[in-house]
Design a protein around this motif. Sequence first.
Motif, mmCIF file in Angstrom:
data_model
loop_
_atom_site.group_PDB
_atom_site.id
_atom_site.type_symbol
_atom_site.label_atom_id
_atom_site.label_comp_id
_atom_site.label_asym_id
_atom_site.label_seq_id
_atom_site.Cartn_x
_atom_site.Cartn_y
_atom_site.Cartn_z
ATOM 1 N N GLY A 19 0.828 -1.198 0.000
ATOM 2 C CA GLY A 19 0.000 0.000 0.000
ATOM 3 C C GLY A 19 0.859 1.243 0.000
ATOM 4 N N SER A 20 0.273 2.329 0.477
ATOM 5 C CA SER A 20 0.990 3.599 0.481
ATOM 6 C C SER A 20 0.549 4.452 1.667
ATOM 7 N N VAL A 21 1.365 5.429 1.981
ATOM 8 C CA VAL A 21 1.095 6.309 3.125
ATOM 9 C C VAL A 21 -0.037 7.258 2.775
ATOM 10 N N SER A 22 -1.019 7.350 3.683
ATOM 11 C CA SER A 22 -2.143 8.265 3.439
ATOM 12 C C SER A 22 -2.221 9.391 4.468
ATOM 13 N N GLU A 23 -1.474 9.260 5.567
ATOM 14 C CA GLU A 23 -1.513 10.307 6.586
ATOM 15 C C GLU A 23 -0.243 10.226 7.432
ATOM 16 N N VAL A 24 0.312 11.382 7.801
ATOM 17 C CA VAL A 24 1.522 11.431 8.626
ATOM 18 C C VAL A 24 1.273 12.378 9.798
ATOM 19 N N LYS A 25 1.381 11.845 11.004
ATOM 20 C CA LYS A 25 1.273 12.663 12.219
ATOM 21 C C LYS A 25 2.467 12.347 13.114
ATOM 22 N N GLY A 26 3.577 13.013 12.833
ATOM 23 C CA GLY A 26 4.793 12.711 13.585
ATOM 24 C C GLY A 26 5.253 11.301 13.288
ATOM 25 N N LYS A 27 5.556 10.539 14.346
ATOM 26 C CA LYS A 27 6.024 9.166 14.140
ATOM 27 C C LYS A 27 4.866 8.197 13.914
ATOM 28 N N ASN A 28 3.642 8.664 14.075
ATOM 29 C CA ASN A 28 2.463 7.828 13.833
ATOM 30 C C ASN A 28 1.915 8.121 12.441
ATOM 31 N N TYR A 64 15.728 6.995 -1.724
ATOM 32 C CA TYR A 64 16.673 5.928 -1.438
ATOM 33 C C TYR A 64 16.688 5.552 0.046
ATOM 34 N N ASN A 65 15.840 6.188 0.833
ATOM 35 C CA ASN A 65 15.774 5.913 2.267
ATOM 36 C C ASN A 65 14.724 4.853 2.569
ATOM 37 N N GLU A 66 15.035 3.976 3.502
ATOM 38 C CA GLU A 66 14.114 2.903 3.897
ATOM 39 C C GLU A 66 13.753 3.074 5.365
ATOM 40 N N ILE A 67 12.534 3.487 5.628
ATOM 41 C CA ILE A 67 12.057 3.767 6.981
ATOM 42 C C ILE A 67 11.262 2.561 7.474
ATOM 43 N N ILE A 68 11.545 2.141 8.699
ATOM 44 C CA ILE A 68 10.897 0.950 9.263
ATOM 45 C C ILE A 68 9.824 1.368 10.271
ATOM 46 N N GLY A 69 8.652 0.726 10.164
ATOM 47 C CA GLY A 69 7.568 0.994 11.107
ATOM 48 C C GLY A 69 6.971 -0.295 11.631
ATOM 49 N N LYS A 70 6.332 -0.203 12.785
ATOM 50 C CA LYS A 70 5.675 -1.368 13.379
ATOM 51 C C LYS A 70 4.168 -1.149 13.368
ATOM 52 N N GLY A 104 12.540 3.250 13.177
ATOM 53 C CA GLY A 104 13.935 3.383 12.786
ATOM 54 C C GLY A 104 14.100 3.369 11.283
ATOM 55 N N TYR A 105 15.300 3.094 10.835
ATOM 56 C CA TYR A 105 15.600 3.070 9.403
ATOM 57 C C TYR A 105 16.763 2.115 9.148
ATOM 58 N N ILE A 106 16.887 1.703 7.898
ATOM 59 C CA ILE A 106 17.974 0.814 7.500
ATOM 60 C C ILE A 106 19.023 1.633 6.768
ATOM 61 N N ASP A 107 20.260 1.527 7.229
ATOM 62 C CA ASP A 107 21.361 2.285 6.645
ATOM 63 C C ASP A 107 22.504 1.319 6.337
ATOM 64 N N ASN A 108 22.775 1.104 5.071
ATOM 65 C CA ASN A 108 23.836 0.171 4.651
ATOM 66 C C ASN A 108 23.660 -1.210 5.273
ATOM 67 N N SER A 109 22.445 -1.722 5.180
ATOM 68 C CA SER A 109 22.083 -3.059 5.674
ATOM 69 C C SER A 109 22.177 -3.192 7.190
ATOM 70 N N ILE A 110 22.194 -2.065 7.891
ATOM 71 C CA ILE A 110 22.201 -2.070 9.356
ATOM 72 C C ILE A 110 20.994 -1.293 9.850
ATOM 73 N N PHE A 111 20.239 -1.881 10.772
ATOM 74 C CA PHE A 111 19.071 -1.194 11.320
ATOM 75 C C PHE A 111 19.508 -0.185 12.370
ATOM 76 N N ARG A 112 18.994 1.031 12.259
ATOM 77 C CA ARG A 112 19.281 2.090 13.219
ATOM 78 C C ARG A 112 17.980 2.508 13.891
ATOM 79 N N GLN A 113 17.993 2.518 15.205
ATOM 80 C CA GLN A 113 16.806 2.947 15.937
ATOM 81 C C GLN A 113 16.705 4.464 15.914
ATOM 82 N N GLY A 114 15.484 4.995 15.878
ATOM 83 C CA GLY A 114 15.283 6.442 15.833
ATOM 84 C C GLY A 114 14.975 6.910 14.417
ATOM 85 N N LEU A 115 14.668 8.179 14.278
ATOM 86 C CA LEU A 115 14.265 8.726 12.986
ATOM 87 C C LEU A 115 15.155 9.884 12.583
ATOM 88 N N LYS A 116 15.523 9.903 11.311
ATOM 89 C CA LYS A 116 16.229 11.075 10.793
ATOM 90 C C LYS A 116 15.355 11.851 9.808
#
Length: 628
Positions: A19-28, A64-70, A104-116
Amino acid sequence: MKNKINNDNFISESVLKIGSVSEVKGKNILVRVDKNKNAPHLIFDGKIIKNVSVGSYVKIAKGYNEIIGKIEGEFISEDKNLENNNYTSKNNKIKRFLNVTLVGYIDNSIFRQGLKELPLIENDCYLLNDLEFNCIHSFAKIEDDKIKLGYLLNETNTPIELGVDKLFASHIGVFGNTGSGKSYTLSKIYYELLNKYKENTNFQKNAKFILIDFNGEYAIENDNDNIIVEKALKSRFFLSTSKSDKDRFPIPESEINDLTFWSILLKATEQTQKPFLNSSLFKKTLVEHTKTENGIKALIYNTLSTILTQGSRNLDKDFHIFFLDELFKLNNSSSVFPNIKDVRNRLKSGLKTDYGNWILENIKHGEKPNEFLFKLKEIVQSLVIDLSKQNSFVKIRLQIIINYFDVITKGYYSKEHIGPLYNRLESKFNEITKVFAVTNEDKIIINKKPLIVVNLNDVNVEMKKIIPLVICKYYYEFFKKNNLDRENYLNIIVDEAHNILSRNSIRESETWKDYRLETFEEIIKEGRKFGVFLTISSQRPFDISDTIISQLHNYFLHRLINNKDIEAIGRTVSYLDKISFDSLSILPQGGCILAGLSADLPVVMKIDKLPDENKPYNETIVLTKKWK
């Protein structure tokens, strides 16, 4: 070949795109699911994979950024698009949305906690492939030393490995109701660590683990005791307040020459009893004279002569005999006065008439009949004193006894004020001398066996609170003074920690409760600076100080049923997300939530099996096997 790779990527993205993003409210954020992706499973690369579900992870592509969500929730709404109402199926009228929290996000095949950065509306959302899934659940670097504790509860082919440095250079909490598997988890953690490093000389030299075992689960009195680690690698102390032939834990003399220790042990009141104890412990005359045979005889003679010649009429008639009776009680446990009974009988029979005559003749204050004093000194000099039997406990008790009779005779204290404390003296000394032995300071610290197990199963309730406090306070203070370079490592492991860290006990004074909580709070707040760490395990987190729970760095959370316990975790543990928190009451046996510094994200895991010989001694009894 290049076109084939591009085609593979295109196919992969089309299958995994949900699917795709339909709404953004901060980290939610809100993700709208494609209508052709509502099936529970998908076929990808010849495998059946789970489609999106609450608790799983998704990837959002922003350039080119990959953002991870739960995924923390989902809901549906009806499509009211009037221009396009020719649906092929009623199911296509439903729009499905996912509530996703960014983690978090994936950076060079390494998961980083937090958001940039945050995603944008219409950014595509994907399921994770195997590589990305494993990347998120890899909590240690390739080059790190690791221990494997288990695997994901719902993905049994995904192991959970934790970095040794991140896990053990931290305070650890293991919580869960009885039967949920917390003792098993505690054993597994230290089984893996000790078995990984037990052959290393530096580990044996620099690492120390002290396990306070309230219920006798981690050590048994036989040669087959391999719980956690083989018997050869652990020192075991089976303490008892009911038997005198059990082990005694070694403590240095400095620990028992402590006013706070005795004030707590004897429940001394602040205004009168504590000052009396202070003078008993540190009055120079008492301290110096109780070191030698002549000094002890001088103290006894002076006390008796004061009672018989200067004591007021309000004293008990045989107060001098009562004094010798107390020395006789002291002799029962130490044999420091082998002939005290004979001396007592001589004094009682030889001075009874004289004492009565003096009272009748109203001898003036300070007048000392020489004949009587000579006879009294002769009797006291006949006392045999064996200083080899006088350890530090006996010495302190002797100081308290002599000081008590001295201050009561001279009227410095009222018997009603310090009498209750003195009456507790005998029973408390009997208990404390059964569980502790005074020793050289070097012997308690220098020990080639890395694990020390202190079994308190046969210790009464009151001493179960005091013993761990004395041990932990001593070791912490030692490391605080001598381990500033942090070459050595100490981990204090307290099972059933609510027994010692409870904040709601009604069976003790506020002074005692404040003292023990402040001691452990200091360890957990300041111990890291000196290489001292705390591991606590409990079935009642609600009873434990919030300060202590909130200062833990890594948590292993098993099933909790009581609402107050769940609230305590929610109030103090900042690492949990909503999904993990809501699942606390429904976790299966052996399943736990891992959260903290050693895990980038909270995960629900299943603890691996321990070898039978290394399991804690706490398995639930199978009644039908006993009854058939």
